[in-house]
Design a protein around this motif. Structure first.
Motif, short mmCIF file in Angstrom:
data_model
loop_
_atom_site.label_atom_id
_atom_site.label_comp_id
_atom_site.label_asym_id
_atom_site.label_seq_id
_atom_site.Cartn_x
_atom_site.Cartn_y
_atom_site.Cartn_z
N GLY A 107 61.58 7.58 39.31
CA GLY A 107 60.76 8.77 39.46
C GLY A 107 59.36 8.62 38.88
N SER A 144 55.53 11.51 43.22
CA SER A 144 54.27 11.89 42.60
C SER A 144 54.14 11.48 41.14
N ILE A 190 58.81 13.47 37.07
CA ILE A 190 60.24 13.71 37.26
C ILE A 190 60.73 14.68 36.20
N ARG A 225 58.66 17.22 44.37
CA ARG A 225 58.24 15.86 44.75
C ARG A 225 57.84 15.82 46.24
N GLU A 244 56.06 12.70 47.47
CA GLU A 244 56.89 11.55 47.84
C GLU A 244 57.32 11.64 49.31
N LYS A 250 49.40 12.13 43.63
CA LYS A 250 49.85 13.46 44.01
C LYS A 250 48.96 14.05 45.10
#
Length: 382
Positions: free
Chosen positions: A182, A187, A190, A331, A334, A352
């Motif tokens: 993560g 991004s 996590i 996320r 992602e 991000k």
């Protein structure tokens, strides 16, 4: 000649007998959990050692011997603190059964999580399956909690979280492997479960137990913030890993009337929609749920409508709580990274994608409704 060979073989076999470097299990201590804090420029390490004579069975230990003890030491680095802890250990410590680590907020700040990961993962006896938690409470107090009914400490919520997650998938457990992935992929944030101490009572005393209190979000360089449990409910509806959850909503004209359904299947699809100057995300959630409570004069359509409304609210509340702390809580970056790398490179900043309240278009759909019985009626006629 044969006698000489026989004598030589006998002499050599005497040198092979025995296992000189094997450590007897009863001459070792076993770390099960560890808590880390950071105060006055030093790491504070709290280590929990367990007694395996009480952990071989599930039932309550038959002796009054404590299942675990917690030791403490400090140092300028984590390894120095651990070596200082060795000063008070009677036997060699085996790390092969190390199951979880609890991190205080001070440890999580200023990128110290990277030092924690390195300290444990680089050691040959530890594994990537170590569970990771955060807390606002004193880590020592959490390590001193014992499971309900004093069951084996290896079956606690901290050391064995997957068991209780099957029944209530509120906050997904995170181990070092998932944490590293993560933080290494967009991004680059996590969430890890946060725990606190709750009170349970026996006939003679009040006991401390561990309770999930919310989610703390990490980035490689900082601690992004904490989302309390009452604002984190949307997370369970945004992952296909959810096994079971509940939705409670109001039904009928009476504001005091509430209804609870049990969700036992979640299917989520996130589709990035790329325009010239912005990107949005279509989020489609499908749910299956069971009805076990029945209210007079409440139809299935009313239940369906209210469940959809409540799930949408929980997803949006968690999303907006993340935005307030500059957190991509679902996320979404992602999803764009996986499905449209060209667009991700265009819109990303430090991994991000910029998000706002209008960045998600949410649709919740009820796939199946089950009653756990053959009838959708109340058990007792009024």
């Amino acid at each position: 000649m044969n006698k000489r060979i026989l004598i030589l073989v006998i002499v050599l076999t005497t040198l092979l007998t025995g296992c000189w470097d094997v450590k007897a299990p009863e001459r070792m201590l076993y770390f099960h959990g560890m808590g880390l804090d950071y105060k006055d420029g030093k790491y504070e390490v709290y280590a929990q050692i367990i007694d395996f004579t009480t952990t071989a069975k599930n039932e309550q230990p038959i002796t009054n011997v404590p299942q675990a003890e917690v030791g403490h030491a400090s140092g300028k680095t984590i390894n120095e603190a651990v070596f200082n802890l060795y000063h008070s250990m009677d036997e060699m410590v085996l790390w092969g059964f190390f199951s979880y680590v609890i991190l205080s907020e001070e440890v999580l700040k200023n990128g110290r999580a990277n030092q924690v990961i390195d300290a444990f993962i680089r050691y040959r006896e530890t594994r990537y399956q170590i569970w990771v938690y955060g807390t606002k409470d004193p880590v020592k107090d959490i390590l001193l909690t014992t499971p309900n009914l004093n069951r084996s400490i290896t079956l606690s919520k901290l050391g064995n979280p997957e068991n209780s997650y099957e029944q209530e998938s509120f906050i997904k457990p995170i181990n070092f492997r998932t944490l590293i992935i993560g933080l290494n992929e967009p991004s680059y944030e996590i969430g890890i479960p946060f725990v606190t101490i709750s009170k349970w009572k026996t006939e003679k005393e009040t006991k401390n137990e561990v309770e999930l209190s919310g989610v703390g979000v990490l980035s490689p360089k900082s601690f992004k913030g904490f989302i309390p449990a009452e604002k984190a409910s949307g997370l369970q509806w945004m992952t296909n890993d959810t096994k079971r959850g509940e939705v409670t909503s109001k039904v009928g004209p009476n504001e005091d009337e509430h209804f609870t359904v049990v969700v036992d299947k979640v299917k989520v699809k996130v589709k990035p929609i790329v325009n010239k100057d912005k990107v949005k995300f279509d989020v489609h959630i499908k749910l299956d749920f069971n009805i076990s409570e029945f209210k007079d004069k409440v139809t299935i359509d009313e239940i369906r409508k209210e469940v959809i409304k409540e799930v949408e609210k929980e997803v949006k509340d968690t999303y907006e709580e993340g935005l307030e702390n500059d957190i991509d809580i679902y996320r979404l970056s992602e999803h764009l990274y996986r499905k449209n790398i060209k667009a991700w490179k265009k819109f990303q900043k430090n991994g991000k994608v910029e998000l706002n309240e209008d960045s998600i278009k949410l649709k919740v759909e009820i796939n199946k409704i089950k009653s756990q019985r053959k009838s959708f009626k109340e058990t007792i006629d009024k």
